[in-house]
Design an enzyme around this catalytic site. Structure first.
Site, mmCIF file in Angstrom:
data_model
loop_
_atom_site.group_PDB
_atom_site.id
_atom_site.type_symbol
_atom_site.label_atom_id
_atom_site.label_comp_id
_atom_site.label_asym_id
_atom_site.label_seq_id
_atom_site.Cartn_x
_atom_site.Cartn_y
_atom_site.Cartn_z
ATOM 1 N N ALA A 84 -16.368 28.388 7.581
ATOM 2 C CA ALA A 84 -16.081 29.049 6.302
ATOM 3 C C ALA A 84 -16.568 30.495 6.406
ATOM 4 O O ALA A 84 -17.275 30.862 7.353
ATOM 5 C CB ALA A 84 -16.796 28.348 5.156
ATOM 6 N N LYS A 85 -16.167 31.310 5.485
ATOM 7 C CA LYS A 85 -16.709 32.674 5.385
ATOM 8 C C LYS A 85 -16.435 33.183 3.984
ATOM 9 O O LYS A 85 -15.428 32.808 3.365
ATOM 10 C CB LYS A 85 -16.027 33.612 6.393
ATOM 11 C CG LYS A 85 -16.869 34.806 6.761
ATOM 12 C CD LYS A 85 -17.936 34.410 7.763
ATOM 13 C CE LYS A 85 -18.736 35.581 8.256
ATOM 14 N NZ LYS A 85 -19.565 35.192 9.409
ATOM 15 N N GLY A 86 -17.306 34.050 3.510
ATOM 16 C CA GLY A 86 -17.084 34.611 2.177
ATOM 17 C C GLY A 86 -17.634 36.003 2.093
ATOM 18 O O GLY A 86 -18.319 36.475 3.008
#
Ligand code: NAD
Length: 445
Positions: free
Chosen positions: A136-138
């Site tokens: 994931a990444k944000g």
């Protein structure tokens, strides 16, 4: 129940469902929200690796897109009384192997497509190490340097609140990335804990020790880089002790890596930061250099100065790239004189440079393997938080060495067996892991 929030999630979650084509997105065609150069690179690398991975085409097609994404607007009361509204994103690429894991960055360049690319790379990195996670990444599109500590705290707490439909210790576990740190993670942990009514340290990693952080987490990426380098040098028939090493980037990864190389008997002949580099063929005195940097704030002006361009072209046994992306390009790759290149940074070697180095017989230890020590110790932090039982530095070092050594071994052996570059072998290994799990689970419904 479909709430307004879950609608926002599903709107972005399904690239295929949005297109005019009833049968889904045609191969090679990006849905508009993912039409981003970095995501195109990530998909391009996946496609190259798929040629050798022997994965079912239908399974491969699933892996080409992120599973789920959320776009939010974050209103923040600024210190001068005005209101700033910042775009924020969280992208989960794959939850096939377990909860998703990845950093949160505050930067002016953050886009949904960039987060999607970085999330995909996190999937491969976790799978390569055998961690029970997907990627994931944000991030939030903002100028973090223009925000006061109070503004950063309000931004972080509101962003965390907006992410509540997506994150959770069993669902998606954030960590620090560009311009976020231990303090940011403590605010995220507190905000989440306030919502559920009790302390949940396992919701984030990279926290301060006082709220369930892990020893060795801050140093883990740099130490992991050196573990991989030492094993690779041995496999190439050499020894790290006595080798000459150059380290580009003297930050959280590079400075730790330089000290660890020194500790293991290597000769660190040059290091650099964005202001420039320092060179001494006999080996640098890193402690003296740290004192100089603490006093002057940067390396520029120290004896033995050289530019970053010169530093990259120094003859050496090992060149560690620990600064930023796109440092070795088609322009300078023909002049590199290192015998081994190690990617501590994400994406420091361009695709064209990679080919030139391969033709010149210079092996490149790829980023998804070499800088995976950070996510490995993040995993240890999560495990310790869940079991409420904490390990000492020796135990963590030992476990980290096992994970990094195991991953390097798998990549090296595949590269030899199937005549692949180390990068291609790393990607093929990861993709096979995720694809095997997806094949076993099947496509729901
Ligand atoms: P950092 O900001 O602590 O350090 C970066 C260093 O590189 C600094 O010394 C900076 O002055 C220097 N630098 C920046 N741009 C440069 C340039 N163009 N030329 C020369 N030097 C330059 O960042 P970091 O956390 O050490 O991250 C470095 C790289 O490693 C990034 O690509 C990051 O994504 C990657 N990475 C970091 C971690 C981690 O745990 N920190 C984990 C995995 C990957």
């Amino acid at each position: 129940m479909l709430t307004e929030r879950s609608l926002a999630v599903s709107r972005l979650a399904l690239p295929m469902a949005q297109t005019a084509e009833p049968r889904g997105t045609r191969r090679g065609e990006l849905p508009p929200e993912l039409d981003d150069p970095l995501f195109a690179t990530a998909q391009g690398q996946l496609d190259q690796a798929l040629e050798r991975a022997g994965v079912d085409e239908k399974i491969a097609e699933v892996l080409r897109y992120p599973e789920r994404a959320l776009a939010v607007a974050i209103p923040v009361r600024l210190d001068d009384g005005s209101l700033g509204v910042y775009p924020g994103y969280r992208v989960q690429h794959s939850s096939v192997l377990g909860p998703t894991k990845g950093g949160v960055r505050y930067d002016r360049g953050v886009t949904l497509g960039e987060c999607a690319a970085l999330a995909m790379w996190m999937t491969w990195k976790c799978a390569l190490l055998g961690l029970p996670y997907g990627g994931a990444k944000g991030g939030v599109r903002c100028n973090p340097r223009a925000l006061s500590a109070g503004e950063r705290e309000r931004l972080t707490r509101r962003f965390t609140t907006e992410l509540l439909p997506l994150i959770g210790p069993e669902r998606d576990i954030p960590a620090p990335d560009m311009a976020t740190d231990e303090q940011t993670m403590a605010w995220m942990m507190d905000t989440y804990s306030m919502q559920v009514g009790y302390a949940v340290p396992e919701i984030v990693t990279g926290k301060p020790l006082s709220v369930g952080g892990s020893v060795l987490r801050p140093e883990a990426t740099g130490i992991g880089v050196v573990m991989v380098v030492e094993e690779a040098v041995a496999r190439l028939g050499g020894a790290l002790a006595g080798s000459s090493c150059v380290v580009q980037g003297y930050g959280k990864v590079g400075a730790v890596a330089a000290h660890e190389l020194d500790r293991r008997g290597a000769r660190v002949v040059a290091v650099s930061d964005i202001s420039g580099g320092v060179y001494d063929e006999r080996g640098l005195d890193l402690r003296a250099l740290d004192r100089w940097r603490a006093e002057h704030g940067e390396l520029a002006g120290h004896d033995g100065a050289l530019t970053n361009e010169q530093l990259l072209e120094l003859p050496c046994d090992v060149l560690v790239l620990a600064a930023a992306e796109d440092q070795v390009t088609a322009e300078n790759a023909p002049r590199l004189e290192a015998r081994l290149v190690a990617e501590g940074a994400n994406g420091p070697t361009s695709l064209a440079a990679d080919e030139i180095l391969a033709e010149r017989g210079i092996p490149v230890l790829p980023d998804i393997l070499t800088n995976a020590g950070g996510v490995a110790v993040s995993y240890f932090e999560w495990v310790q938080d869940i079991q409420r039982l904490f390990w000492g530095p020796d135990e963590i070092r030992g476990r980290l060495a096992d994970l990094m050594g195991g991953a390097l071994g798998r990549v090296w052996e595949l590269a030899e067996a199937e005549s692949l570059s180390l990068r291609r072998a790393a990607l093929v290994t990861s993709i096979r892991e995720v694809a095997a799990a997806l094949e076993s689970r099947g496509i729901h419904p």
